[in-house]
Design an enzyme around this catalytic site. Structure first.
Site, PDB file in Angstrom:
ATOM      1  N   TYR A 144     -23.712  17.395   8.333  1.00 40.77           N
ATOM      2  CA  TYR A 144     -23.419  16.033   7.974  1.00 40.77           C
ATOM      3  C   TYR A 144     -22.465  15.452   8.998  1.00 40.77           C
ATOM      4  O   TYR A 144     -21.294  15.207   8.742  1.00 40.77           O
ATOM      5  CB  TYR A 144     -22.844  15.889   6.545  1.00 40.77           C
ATOM      6  CG  TYR A 144     -22.612  14.437   6.237  1.00 40.77           C
ATOM      7  CD1 TYR A 144     -23.689  13.572   6.171  1.00 40.77           C
ATOM      8  CD2 TYR A 144     -21.341  13.918   6.142  1.00 40.77           C
ATOM      9  CE1 TYR A 144     -23.489  12.238   5.973  1.00 40.77           C
ATOM     10  CE2 TYR A 144     -21.136  12.571   5.944  1.00 40.77           C
ATOM     11  CZ  TYR A 144     -22.219  11.725   5.869  1.00 40.77           C
ATOM     12  OH  TYR A 144     -22.012  10.390   5.686  1.00 40.77           O
ATOM     13  N   HIS A 160      -6.390  -7.081  -8.499  1.00 43.69           N
ATOM     14  CA  HIS A 160      -5.304  -6.363  -7.796  1.00 43.69           C
ATOM     15  C   HIS A 160      -5.818  -5.831  -6.467  1.00 43.69           C
ATOM     16  O   HIS A 160      -5.627  -6.472  -5.434  1.00 43.69           O
ATOM     17  CB  HIS A 160      -4.768  -5.245  -8.682  1.00 43.69           C
ATOM     18  CG  HIS A 160      -3.614  -4.502  -8.069  1.00 43.69           C
ATOM     19  ND1 HIS A 160      -2.863  -3.582  -8.745  1.00 43.69           N
ATOM     20  CD2 HIS A 160      -3.074  -4.561  -6.826  1.00 43.69           C
ATOM     21  CE1 HIS A 160      -1.912  -3.098  -7.948  1.00 43.69           C
ATOM     22  NE2 HIS A 160      -2.027  -3.686  -6.786  1.00 43.69           N
ATOM     23  N   SER A 163       7.217   5.073  -4.436  1.00 44.35           N
ATOM     24  CA  SER A 163       6.368   3.886  -4.519  1.00 44.35           C
ATOM     25  C   SER A 163       6.311   3.355  -5.946  1.00 44.35           C
ATOM     26  O   SER A 163       6.285   4.129  -6.912  1.00 44.35           O
ATOM     27  CB  SER A 163       4.941   4.234  -4.074  1.00 44.35           C
ATOM     28  OG  SER A 163       4.042   3.213  -4.459  1.00 44.35           O
ATOM     29  N   GLY A 165       0.808  -1.215   0.000  1.00 49.35           N
ATOM     30  CA  GLY A 165       0.000   0.000   0.000  1.00 49.35           C
ATOM     31  C   GLY A 165       0.840   1.262   0.000  1.00 49.35           C
ATOM     32  O   GLY A 165       2.065   1.239   0.195  1.00 49.35           O
ATOM     33  N   HIS A 220      -4.079  -3.080   0.217  1.00 49.42           N
ATOM     34  CA  HIS A 220      -4.427  -4.460  -0.089  1.00 49.42           C
ATOM     35  C   HIS A 220      -5.383  -4.970   0.987  1.00 49.42           C
ATOM     36  O   HIS A 220      -5.280  -6.093   1.437  1.00 49.42           O
ATOM     37  CB  HIS A 220      -3.170  -5.321  -0.143  1.00 49.42           C
ATOM     38  CG  HIS A 220      -2.340  -5.074  -1.360  1.00 49.42           C
ATOM     39  ND1 HIS A 220      -1.353  -5.918  -1.773  1.00 49.42           N
ATOM     40  CD2 HIS A 220      -2.325  -4.060  -2.244  1.00 49.42           C
ATOM     41  CE1 HIS A 220      -0.785  -5.445  -2.863  1.00 49.42           C
ATOM     42  NE2 HIS A 220      -1.367  -4.312  -3.164  1.00 49.42           N
ATOM     43  N   HIS A 257      -3.619   3.594  -1.971  1.00 47.14           N
ATOM     44  CA  HIS A 257      -3.747   2.224  -2.478  1.00 47.14           C
ATOM     45  C   HIS A 257      -3.484   1.290  -1.314  1.00 47.14           C
ATOM     46  O   HIS A 257      -2.499   1.470  -0.576  1.00 47.14           O
ATOM     47  CB  HIS A 257      -2.724   1.955  -3.596  1.00 47.14           C
ATOM     48  CG  HIS A 257      -2.650   0.508  -3.972  1.00 47.14           C
ATOM     49  ND1 HIS A 257      -3.766  -0.243  -4.295  1.00 47.14           N
ATOM     50  CD2 HIS A 257      -1.588  -0.337  -4.090  1.00 47.14           C
ATOM     51  CE1 HIS A 257      -3.387  -1.476  -4.600  1.00 47.14           C
ATOM     52  NE2 HIS A 257      -2.085  -1.561  -4.465  1.00 47.14           N
ATOM     53  N   ASP A 271     -23.222   6.894   2.468  1.00 45.52           N
ATOM     54  CA  ASP A 271     -22.643   8.112   3.067  1.00 45.52           C
ATOM     55  C   ASP A 271     -21.351   8.537   2.375  1.00 45.52           C
ATOM     56  O   ASP A 271     -20.967   9.698   2.413  1.00 45.52           O
ATOM     57  CB  ASP A 271     -22.322   7.868   4.549  1.00 45.52           C
ATOM     58  CG  ASP A 271     -23.536   8.095   5.437  1.00 45.52           C
ATOM     59  OD1 ASP A 271     -23.525   7.607   6.573  1.00 45.52           O
ATOM     60  OD2 ASP A 271     -24.499   8.746   4.972  1.00 45.52           O
TER      61      ASP A 271
HETATM   62  O1  LIG Z   1       0.245  -3.226  -5.231  1.00 45.21           O
HETATM   63  C1  LIG Z   1       1.415  -3.361  -4.960  1.00 45.21           C
HETATM   64  C2  LIG Z   1       2.106  -4.634  -5.229  1.00 45.21           C
HETATM   65  O2  LIG Z   1       1.156  -5.562  -5.754  1.00 45.21           O
HETATM   66  C3  LIG Z   1       2.145  -2.227  -4.300  1.00 45.21           C
HETATM   67  O3  LIG Z   1       1.187  -1.262  -3.917  1.00 45.21           O
HETATM   68  C4  LIG Z   1       2.842  -2.650  -3.030  1.00 45.21           C
HETATM   69  O4  LIG Z   1       1.851  -3.164  -2.167  1.00 45.21           O
HETATM   70  C5  LIG Z   1       3.494  -1.457  -2.361  1.00 45.21           C
HETATM   71  O5  LIG Z   1       4.522  -1.052  -3.193  1.00 45.21           O
HETATM   72  P1  LIG Z   1       5.428   0.201  -2.785  1.00 45.21           P
HETATM   73  O6  LIG Z   1       4.523   1.384  -2.578  1.00 45.21           O
HETATM   74  O7  LIG Z   1       6.135  -0.167  -1.494  1.00 45.21           O
HETATM   75  O8  LIG Z   1       6.358   0.358  -3.963  1.00 45.21           O
END
Ligand SMILES: O=C(CO)[C@@H](O)[C@H](O)COP(=O)(O)O
Length: 244
Positions: A228, A170, A73, A27, A96, A94, A119
């Site tokens: 809200y 993903h 990242s 993430g 997981h 992002h 909401d």
């Molecule tokens: O989705 C992915 C890998 O599937 C990436 O988001 C890693 O979970 C994190 O990567 P970095 O941000 O550390 O490069």
């Protein structure tokens, strides 16, 4: 450069493990300074326990690193595409988070089954088509951003009204006016995925709230800021509470 934004993005990244949205180094969170056309993102592969605000990497809207001692990242191209395509957003997340990734893996939208969903997300949270072999083999992370933008365009969705998307096979990306708001939306997305999973398992039915309920919650939040709850710092109630 951008020290205040680096601290804001660092703090937002540190909320991911605290909220149970990531494991290990998975993430990432970024935040943008629209006036400077620069965004700040966590470095790649660094354990959250080892992160410092000064580790954050500064990137321009072409995805070029302009400051930073570490590689940004691996998802930086995805964030770059989204900041260019969605001009109202100030932060991207992002994760997981597991139930969201389960829906992404099953290639299922997260259905709007209740008011908790309504909401924050004005529609079902869409899942994209999985990337093709060619899209994976070349410019993978950029194509990950492009498939999110394409999904919203193809489905006529407003990215401001539905601040999140599942990338097929993903995982989730969310966004918001600030990095912190994007983290909030990431947690709400995971909670909604969990509730939707259990409601669907309990009933073995396709469940969706009616459009008029989605409208009520959306316009209550996005319409007049009269009220809200705690989510809207502009609401009267929030201000009143602050004065206490
Ligand atoms: O989705 C992915 C890998 O599937 C990436 O988001 C890693 O979970 C994190 O990567 P970095 O941000 O550390 O490069």
């Amino acid at each position: 450069m951008l020290d205040k934004l680096k601290t804001e993005v660092y703090d937002a990244n540190m909320r991911l493990p605290k909220l149970g949205l990531v494991t290990f180094t998975w993430g990432n969170v970024s935040g943008i300074d629209r006036d400077k056309g620069l965004f700040v993102i966590k470095p790649s592969g660094v354990d959250y326990d080892d992160l410092k605000p000064s580790d954050m990497v500064v990137v321009d809207l072409n995805g070029k690193v302009v400051e930073g001692n570490m590689n940004p990242s691996s998802d930086t191209p995805t964030h770059t595409v989204l900041y260019n395509a969605f001009p109202k957003i100030g932060g991207i997340v992002h994760t997981h988070s597991e139930m969201a990734v389960a829906f992404a893996s099953a290639r299922l939208d997260i259905p709007a089954v209740n008011t908790t969903h309504a909401d924050t997300f004005y529609n079902d949270i869409p899942v994209t088509e999985p990337l093709t072999k060619a899209e994976i083999e070349d410019a993978y992370e950029e194509n990950t951003g492009k498939v999110i933008v394409k999904t919203f365009a193809d489905r006529g969705l407003d990215y401001d009204a539905t601040p999140g998307c599942l990338v097929g096979q993903h995982g989730p990306f969310t966004w918001g006016a600030t990095p912190d708001k994007a983290v909030y939306n990431a947690k709400v997305l995971e909670v909604c995925a969990n509730i939707a999973y259990h409601a669907t398992m309990l009933t073995h039915k396709d469940i969706h709230v009616p459009q008029y309920l989605l409208d009520k919650h959306y316009y209550r939040k996005h319409g007049a800021n009269a009220y809200y709850g705690q989510n809207n710092p502009d609401s009267k109630n929030h201000a009143a509470r602050e004065e206490k």
